[in-house]
Design an enzyme around this catalytic site. Structure first.
Site, mmCIF file in Angstrom:
data_model
loop_
_atom_site.group_PDB
_atom_site.id
_atom_site.type_symbol
_atom_site.label_atom_id
_atom_site.label_comp_id
_atom_site.label_asym_id
_atom_site.label_seq_id
_atom_site.Cartn_x
_atom_site.Cartn_y
_atom_site.Cartn_z
ATOM 1 N N GLY B 49 0.883 -1.156 0.000
ATOM 2 C CA GLY B 49 0.000 0.000 0.000
ATOM 3 C C GLY B 49 0.918 1.202 0.000
ATOM 4 O O GLY B 49 2.033 1.130 -0.488
ATOM 5 N N SER B 51 3.069 3.423 2.396
ATOM 6 C CA SER B 51 3.530 3.221 3.778
ATOM 7 C C SER B 51 3.217 4.419 4.679
ATOM 8 O O SER B 51 2.887 4.230 5.855
ATOM 9 C CB SER B 51 5.017 2.891 3.808
ATOM 10 O OG SER B 51 5.777 3.953 3.294
ATOM 11 N N CYS B 81 6.356 -5.111 0.841
ATOM 12 C CA CYS B 81 6.570 -3.729 0.404
ATOM 13 C C CYS B 81 6.323 -2.749 1.555
ATOM 14 O O CYS B 81 7.185 -2.582 2.403
ATOM 15 C CB CYS B 81 5.718 -3.429 -0.828
ATOM 16 S SG CYS B 81 6.233 -1.926 -1.657
ATOM 17 N N ARG B 138 7.819 0.727 -6.832
ATOM 18 C CA ARG B 138 8.337 1.769 -5.932
ATOM 19 C C ARG B 138 8.853 1.109 -4.646
ATOM 20 O O ARG B 138 8.561 1.536 -3.531
ATOM 21 C CB ARG B 138 7.230 2.793 -5.602
ATOM 22 C CG ARG B 138 6.851 3.674 -6.811
ATOM 23 C CD ARG B 138 5.587 4.484 -6.536
ATOM 24 N NE ARG B 138 5.640 5.216 -5.285
ATOM 25 C CZ ARG B 138 6.049 6.468 -5.145
ATOM 26 N NH1 ARG B 138 6.421 7.165 -6.190
ATOM 27 N NH2 ARG B 138 6.075 7.042 -3.964
ATOM 28 N N HIS B 173 5.972 -8.021 -4.523
ATOM 29 C CA HIS B 173 4.541 -8.280 -4.349
ATOM 30 C C HIS B 173 4.142 -9.688 -4.809
ATOM 31 O O HIS B 173 3.604 -9.841 -5.908
ATOM 32 C CB HIS B 173 3.726 -7.240 -5.115
ATOM 33 C CG HIS B 173 3.862 -5.865 -4.567
ATOM 34 N ND1 HIS B 173 3.204 -5.458 -3.434
ATOM 35 C CD2 HIS B 173 4.609 -4.818 -4.968
ATOM 36 C CE1 HIS B 173 3.519 -4.202 -3.161
ATOM 37 N NE2 HIS B 173 4.381 -3.793 -4.081
ATOM 38 N N GLU B 175 1.686 -11.248 -3.959
ATOM 39 C CA GLU B 175 0.216 -11.288 -4.080
ATOM 40 C C GLU B 175 -0.260 -10.855 -5.470
ATOM 41 O O GLU B 175 -1.428 -11.074 -5.810
ATOM 42 C CB GLU B 175 -0.426 -10.416 -2.982
ATOM 43 C CG GLU B 175 -0.349 -8.903 -3.197
ATOM 44 C CD GLU B 175 0.990 -8.281 -2.782
ATOM 45 O OE1 GLU B 175 1.964 -9.026 -2.544
ATOM 46 O OE2 GLU B 175 1.053 -7.038 -2.706
#
Lengths: 294, 192
Positions: B49, B51, B81, B138, B173, B175
């Site tokens: 998401g 941070s 992340c 990122r 990631h 996911e």
């Protein structure tokens, strides 16, 4: 071997923004207020939609100097807008290194027939949509994220509600459509039938779908989340209100706690006046931005 | 085998992708927005998401201390992340709070802006010979690992996957891919 700018990477950033609020800002100071409030990204632009609406004239991409200063001011992603079809404005924003480009009906369209071929860019794009056809056309052109158009700069949520409901109803209608009907719908919507089938199978758009255009209160943000949006853009609603910092924070918290009426009651208290706004029902068709785009 | 009960922190970010991945691995899942949702969890996923956003929401929803306390009592945490950033230790002079559950410093947006985000095939020896499809957006990396930290994968000599006990921190990631090996690896850690 590193592969940059793949569909997964472009759509992936949009996935990371889910459940968050993206705020329009016009200065580095406003960008810092947005970041402090908990915005997941900021949209850097010279005039918020309410001012574009009030002042008229041709609305274009913002000064790269101003966008660059906002990029230096915050660590969260920075988005910026280009005119519909103006691929050179998009090339400039990509050269500047913005994290997301909004091909936006809020600016004056540069092309009355075509949107930008977004597959030609490394930076991901977000585009507005009023219905499933518009959403799928934009995705087919390479958009990594969709938002409702709503009616920007009004502070009236009615159009955003209409657009998110329309897309949801049209996706629900795909469920029982036969193969022939899907082919007919794809032709009607001017997109490949594979994209229609993918949407049918997912039961939602293949990319993240945010609310935009008219969000002015924490309740508006929670309404759009309860209607199934993945997150919220707030344009004029924050920095045209009496107390931007408090309202920005409350809208962020409401977007996370959208299903908790007690929390929403608590964080809606004492925020000062919302943006005054203008009722969409009183606008002439020429004053409506949502009709731009093809 | 006992079914694991795993929470996914649902303040902001890629929540549903982790829920799907965990369910595909046979875990029971709970979305976590408040302290009460942590009860009875064997593990917690902190998803990708933004941070700074998730950090602020952890404070506003009163979750910093409860998560830290539950982790100290044995709950495993898998951070991807943003999750990696929050698990790391705070650096001197840094204003953003951190959980400090993995003994490492963290560098944010360390591979550049979105235009530099990338996919790559990453060697992760603990997952076997075939490389892992790793999506970096990122992304951060870890630096200056303490003695108890086991480095599980590096990219250009930067730490992108590391473990300390039942705490697993990942810069990319999993996911966003169909490869479930890291989620399974995390569930196995919870059994140990």
């Amino acid at each position: 071997m590193m592969k940059k700018a793949t569909v997964t990477v472009q759509r992936g950033l949009a996935e990371m923004l889910k459940g968050g609020v993206i705020m329009d800002v016009t200065t580095p100071e406003q960008a810092k207020i947005a970041e402090e409030a908990g915005a997941v990204a900021v949209m850097a632009l010279e005039r918020v939609p309410a001012d574009i609406r009030a002042e008229g004239g041709v609305a274009r991409m913002s000064d790269p100097e101003m966008i660059a200063r906002i990029m230096e001011a915050v660590t969260i992603p920075v988005m910026a807008k280009v005119r519909i079809g103006h691929f050179v404005e998009a090339q400039i924003l990509e050269a500047l290194g913005v994290d997301f480009i909004d091909e936006s009906e809020v600016l004056t369209p540069a092309d009355d027939r075509y949107h930008i071929d977004k597959t030609q860019f490394k930076v991901p794009f977000v585009c507005g949509a009023r219905n499933l056809g518009e959403a799928l056309r934009r995705i087919n052109e390479g958009a990594a994220m969709i938002r409702t158009k709503g009616e920007a700069g009004t502070g009236d949520i009615v159009e955003a509600v209409k657009h998110v409901r329309t897309v949801a109803e049209e996706i629900a209608a795909l469920k029982n459509a036969s193969g022939e009907e899907l082919t007919r719908l794809a032709l009607e919507m001017r997109v490949p039938v594979e994209l229609v089938i993918e949407t049918k199978n997912l039961g939602r758009l293949p990319v993240v779908n945010f609310a935009a255009g008219g969000v002015a209160t924490p309740a508006d943000a929670a309404l759009m989340m309860q209607l199934g949006c993945d997150g919220v853009f707030v344009g004029s609603g924050i920095f045209k209100s009496e107390n931007p910092a408090a309202r920005a924070k409350a809208i962020v918290d409401a977007t996370t706690g959208f299903n908790d009426p007690k929390l929403l009651a608590e964080l809606s208290r004492g925020l000062g006046g919302a943006m005054r706004g203008v009722a969409v029902a009183g606008l002439t068709s020429g004053d409506r931005m949502a009709g731009r785009g093809w | 085998m006992k079914q694991m009960k795993v929470g996914v922190l649902a303040l902001q970010g890629a929540v549903r992708e982790h829920v799907w991945a965990l369910q595909a691995c046979g875990a029971e899942t709970v979305t976590v927005k408040g302290r009460q949702d942590l009860a009875g969890l064997d593990g917690l996923v902190i998803p990708g998401g933004e941070s700074t956003t998730v950090g602020k929401l952890l404070a506003r929803f009163g979750l910093w201390d409860p998560i830290r306390e539950r982790a100290q009592a044995g709950m495993g945490i898998f951070g991807t992340c943003t999750g990696m950033i929050l698990l790391a230790g705070a650096r001197p002079g840094e204003s953003e709070p951190r959980l400090g559950l993995i003994d490492c410093a963290v560098v944010r947006n360390a591979f550049g802006r979105q235009i530099d985000s990338f996919e790559t095939e990453l060697a992760i020896p603990v997952l076997g010979d075939s490389p892992f499809p790793a999506v970096f957006i990122r992304a951060p990396y870890l630096a200056a690992p303490g003695r108890e930290v086991e480095v599980l994968a590096t990219l250009e000599e930067k730490i992108v996957l590391a473990r300390q006990g039942r705490i697993l921190a990942c810069a990319f990631h999993p996911e966003l891919t169909k490869d479930l090996r890291l989620h399974r690896y995390f569930l196995d850690l919870l059994l140990k």
